[in-house]
Enzyme design. Sequence first.
Site, PDB file in Angstrom:
ATOM      1  CG  HIS A  65      -2.380  -0.792   1.409  1.00 41.81           C
ATOM      2  ND1 HIS A  65      -2.061  -2.026   0.953  1.00 41.81           N
ATOM      3  CD2 HIS A  65      -3.568   0.063   1.432  1.00 41.81           C
ATOM      4  CE1 HIS A  65      -3.447  -2.286   0.515  1.00 41.81           C
ATOM      5  NE2 HIS A  65      -4.230  -1.663   1.136  1.00 41.81           N
ATOM      6  CG  HIS A  72       2.743  -4.036   6.168  1.00 43.24           C
ATOM      7  ND1 HIS A  72       2.888  -4.726   5.778  1.00 43.24           N
ATOM      8  CD2 HIS A  72       1.447  -2.914   5.243  1.00 43.24           C
ATOM      9  CE1 HIS A  72       2.123  -4.420   4.649  1.00 43.24           C
ATOM     10  NE2 HIS A  72       1.022  -3.525   4.498  1.00 43.24           N
TER      11      HIS A  72
END
Length: 303
Positions: free
Chosen positions: A189, A241
């Site tokens: 992303h 993440h």
Amino acid sequence: MPSPSSLRGKLLYIVTDVVCFVIAALPNILMKEYMPPYHRGFYCDDESLKHPYKGSTVPWTLCICVGVLLPAVVIFIVELFHYLDDRKRNQGSSKYQLGSVPVASFLWNWYKHTGVFGFGLALSQTFNGIGKYSIGRLRPHFLTVCDPDYSQLNCTGLNNMQRYVIDENICRGDAAAIKEARLSFPSGHASFSWYCMLYLAIYLQCRMTWNGSKLAKHLLQGVVILLAYFTALSRISDYKHHPTDVLSGSVLGILFSLLTAFCVSELFDKNDQASRADDTDILVGGMENPLQSDVQIQLSNKE
């Protein structure tokens, strides 16, 4: 070799671009379909892998739609206004011929800019995928998705708290979710959003000028950069993440955006800018050509 201005030359130009794009994107596609990520283990006392599983604040589909469609639409609009201004002052002479069919020049310019944008995006995502599958870092919610059989972990007792577990059959969760949970580094992303939005900001800097406001263009640039920044930060708060994953993904996206803009595109090509010096005076209610302004300033100084 056919002339680039001929129908055959332009078709060959387009086919070559498509082939280059496919070659750039193909490794990432093949990795996702056929390559298992590196199987990395974990320590029994690793608290960073025990976060809950959450949905994404910015889903991948939304990230793709905004990251691809927004630059494509903005580039189309800016190039259209360049064309309309050229047509106004040159009686519509700014056209390309595809055989006997006249094509507005802004369509060809739009294709060139979006084609370069797409090529750089494909390369950046391939490099991102190589990092994911070769490193196999576990996401912060890995143990939640893995649902390990703790009776086999042997993690009880002070002596076993730092035991390294790498048994492939220890997880009881969904296989597809477990595979995805092994792809934390770098953040896709972050690299995707930073590449798309930074490239768009650079494009606006080079191709959009407006007498109506000094700050309007820079506000647009700030908005698109903010979109990338927010998307990257959301991956940390969603436990998708680790912070270093987002940082590395952001650096990767920024690096490829700069390389594509400066080394692949014609945004900074002096010959291309000079060829447009006479046909980009007015855009969107009074956009002017900065090249001509610079020349006028230099002449005034000399006088």
